[in-house]
Design an enzyme around this catalytic site. Structure first.
Site, short mmCIF file in Angstrom:
data_model
loop_
_atom_site.label_atom_id
_atom_site.label_comp_id
_atom_site.label_asym_id
_atom_site.label_seq_id
_atom_site.Cartn_x
_atom_site.Cartn_y
_atom_site.Cartn_z
N GLY A 285 0.81 -1.22 0.00
CA GLY A 285 0.00 0.00 0.00
C GLY A 285 0.84 1.26 0.00
CG ASP B 214 3.11 -7.05 7.04
OD1 ASP B 214 2.79 -6.32 6.09
OD2 ASP B 214 2.27 -7.74 7.66
N GLY B 215 4.54 -7.78 4.37
CA GLY B 215 4.50 -8.78 3.28
C GLY B 215 5.70 -8.63 2.36
CG ASP C 32 -1.24 0.18 9.65
OD1 ASP C 32 -1.77 1.19 9.17
OD2 ASP C 32 -1.66 -0.97 9.46
N GLY D 85 -4.80 1.06 10.59
CA GLY D 85 -4.26 0.30 11.71
C GLY D 85 -4.89 -1.08 11.72
CG MET E 151 -8.48 12.08 1.93
SD MET E 151 -9.71 13.06 2.74
CE MET E 151 -8.75 14.50 3.14
P1 ATP Z 1 1.22 -2.86 3.51
O1 ATP Z 1 0.55 -3.96 4.30
O2 ATP Z 1 1.80 -1.80 4.36
O3 ATP Z 1 0.37 -2.33 2.42
P2 ATP Z 1 2.83 -5.01 2.51
O4 ATP Z 1 4.22 -5.08 2.00
O5 ATP Z 1 2.54 -5.85 3.72
O6 ATP Z 1 2.49 -3.50 2.74
P3 ATP Z 1 1.34 -6.78 0.81
O7 ATP Z 1 0.37 -6.45 -0.28
O8 ATP Z 1 0.88 -7.69 1.89
O9 ATP Z 1 1.83 -5.39 1.35
O10 ATP Z 1 2.65 -7.44 0.17
C1 ATP Z 1 3.43 -6.78 -0.81
C2 ATP Z 1 4.13 -7.77 -1.70
O11 ATP Z 1 4.78 -8.78 -0.93
C3 ATP Z 1 3.18 -8.50 -2.64
O12 ATP Z 1 3.80 -8.58 -3.90
C4 ATP Z 1 3.00 -9.86 -2.00
O13 ATP Z 1 2.74 -10.86 -2.97
C5 ATP Z 1 4.32 -10.09 -1.31
N1 ATP Z 1 4.14 -10.89 -0.10
C6 ATP Z 1 3.20 -10.72 0.85
N2 ATP Z 1 3.31 -11.64 1.84
C7 ATP Z 1 4.35 -12.43 1.49
C8 ATP Z 1 4.98 -13.58 2.09
N3 ATP Z 1 4.57 -14.08 3.25
N4 ATP Z 1 6.03 -14.13 1.43
C9 ATP Z 1 6.45 -13.64 0.26
N5 ATP Z 1 5.92 -12.55 -0.34
C10 ATP Z 1 4.88 -11.95 0.25
MG MG Z 2 1.06 -5.63 5.23
#
Ligand code: ATP
Ligand code: MG
Length: 461
Positions: free
Chosen positions: A104, A193-194, A223, A267, A379
């Site tokens: 995001g 985190d992802g 967050d 959050g 926003m």
């Molecule tokens: P936010 O939650 O702040 O928006 P984020 O990095 O957590 O940011 P996600 O959409 O969950 O956003 O993940 C971003 C990228 O990371 C995506 O391309 C997703 O496929 C990849 N990803 C998410 N979780 C994992 C995981 N456990 N292992 C490998 N890749 C992941």
């Molecule tokens: Mg996330």
């Protein structure tokens, strides 16, 4: 002071064991990797003098408070001091850097990109810098964009990410194939985190394939739930924007008999934005965060509190973090997820606003009542970084550049106790920083708002 390693990452100083958190360096995997003098030595603006370069022996303590009766508690960690090193493992002309933003939006994303480009270009003489488009999928599904200081010159003035972002698309094999094919040797991955869990997978796969590629990460999440580091970039900007929404809710609530201003803030797991915006605004009567379960009906519940506040004060402002109260709403049943596999949350603000109206209609018929529900979610995160965050993004990005050029890999750059550090990636990727409800900050919120403890009587289901 006598300091000596015990061979497993810990050292003993004056006979006390210290828990050092080193990040890997490419030279750990390639012992014969040549090292070169840092190009900053040749830079007319820097003139490195004694103490300019950070060294391998400098660490930053996670906790600044010490108990003299136990000065080296086993859970005290020390992180590597960030900053330029005397030697680098890449020649400027050999560096092929790639920058990607995933997940995001967050205020400051463009500032980080801009400053990575400027740091690499002006401090290290790097000329091959690519922007990977639209998140991880951009490694294998689209062309890249050329980046130089001129291209990114005004990016810090706009919100969002000029490189685009997306969810999903984490195809590890294709991504690392593309890194090999395109010849990148320095990666900057910016995300939440992802993204960081994905980056850890990329780091491990790069290691498995024996590639000389440095993986540097900059945690991004509005967050502020990133573990280890002090705060994530864009958080302060988001709090400021959230406060504007609370001000509006307060005006709305005050302008009608029994008026309620209800604001939903970001959050998912952590209520930091709601907590900080509440503490800064002072207009909030009740703040609901994911860390503190609440309930509606019965003694000590939200509806009783609402009636009390309206009777006493004529209006009420409630702030709710998006992840709060998810257990209270009827399950949608489908467990829908986004492209990254995150569970889609139901709209707690919309649901709560309906519940408040229903309660007042049923229990206080004929009395004027209004709920103004404000959802400033997008926003709050789509604005450009404010001055503090812009400075923060600049220093973060430069720390990441110094680390990557020195050969560190699988690391996150971020401040620990106000000092920039390199933190092992997995410690940040697999942990979360939630609001500590035992801390005085939460106690202060409760005393400001006088909100209930939400302790359910045993008689209630
Ligand atoms: P936010 O939650 O702040 O928006 P984020 O990095 O957590 O940011 P996600 O959409 O969950 O956003 O993940 C971003 C990228 O990371 C995506 O391309 C997703 O496929 C990849 N990803 C998410 N979780 C994992 C995981 N456990 N292992 C490998 N890749 C992941
Ligand atoms: Mg996330």
């Amino acid at each position: 002071m006598a300091v000596y390693e015990n061979g497993n990452g810990s050292v003993f100083a004056n006979d006390a064991k210290i828990n050092l958190q080193r990040v890997p360096n490419l030279s750990d995997f390639f012992p014969d990797l040549p090292k070169y003098p840092n190009p900053l030595n040749e830079n007319k603006y820097f003139h490195p003098s004694k103490g300019f370069f950070a060294t391998e022996t400098q660490f930053v303590a996670k906790s600044v408070t010490i108990d003299v009766s136990n000065p080296n508690p086993p859970n005290q960690k020390y992180f590597m001091l960030a900053g330029p090193r005397e030697k680098v493992v890449f020649k400027s002309e050999d560096v092929k850097a790639a920058i990607v933003t995933c997940g995001g939006l967050c205020p400051g994303l463009n500032t980080v990109i801009r400053e990575l480009v400027n740091g690499l270009w002006h401090q290290y003489g790097v000329r091959q810098i690519s922007g990977v488009l639209a998140g991880y999928r951009g490694f294998y599904s689209s062309d890249t964009v050329y980046l130089d200081p001129k291209v990114v010159d005004s990016w810090h003035k706009v919100g969002g990410t000029m490189l685009d972002t997306s969810r999903g698309g984490m195809d590890l094999k294709k991504i690392v194939n593309s890194i090999e094919d395109r010849g990148y040797n320095v990666l900057f991955i910016i995300g939440g985190d992802g993204t960081l869990r994905g980056a850890h997978g990329i780091f491990e796969e790069i290691k498995r394939r024996g590639l000389k590629v440095s993986v540097a990460c900059i945690p991004k999440t509005v967050d502020n739930d990133v573990a280890v580091i002090d705060r994530s970039f864009g958080f302060q900007t988001a709090v400021e924007a959230a406060q504007a929404a609370i001000n509006a809710a307060h005006v709305e609530a005050e302008s009608t008999p029994n008026g309620v201003g209800l604001v939903k803030l970001m959050g998912r797991s952590a209520g930091h934005i709601a907590l900080h915006a509440t503490l800064s605004s002072r207009d909030v009567d009740c703040v609901l965060i994911p860390e503190v379960p609440f309930f509606l009906k019965g003694p000590g519940g939200l509806l009783e509190f609402l009636d009390q506040r309206l009777a006493e004060n004529g209006h009420c402002v409630i702030v709710v973090a998006e992840g709060a109260g998810q257990d209270l709403m009827p399950k949608s049943g489908d467990g829908a997820k986004d492209d990254s596999g995150n569970l889609l949350f139901q709209d707690i603000g919309y649901w709560l606003s309906g519940q408040l109206k229903k309660h007042r209609n049923e229990n206080h018929p004929g009395k004027v009542f209004a709920v103004k529900y404000i959802d400033p979610t997008y926003m709050v995160r789509a604005v450009p970084s404010n001055a503090t965050d812009t400075l923060y993004c600049t220093l973060l990005a430069h720390s990441a550049c110094h680390g990557a050029m020195a050969g560190y890999t699988g690391f996150v750059a971020g401040p620990v106790n106000g000092t920039y550090c390199y933190v092992p990636l997995e410690q940040v990727a697999y942990n979360q920083h939630l609001v500590n409800v035992n801390h005085q900050k939460w106690a202060w919120v409760k005393s400001l708002t006088n909100q209930p403890e939400f302790v359910k009587p045993d008689s209630l289901p």
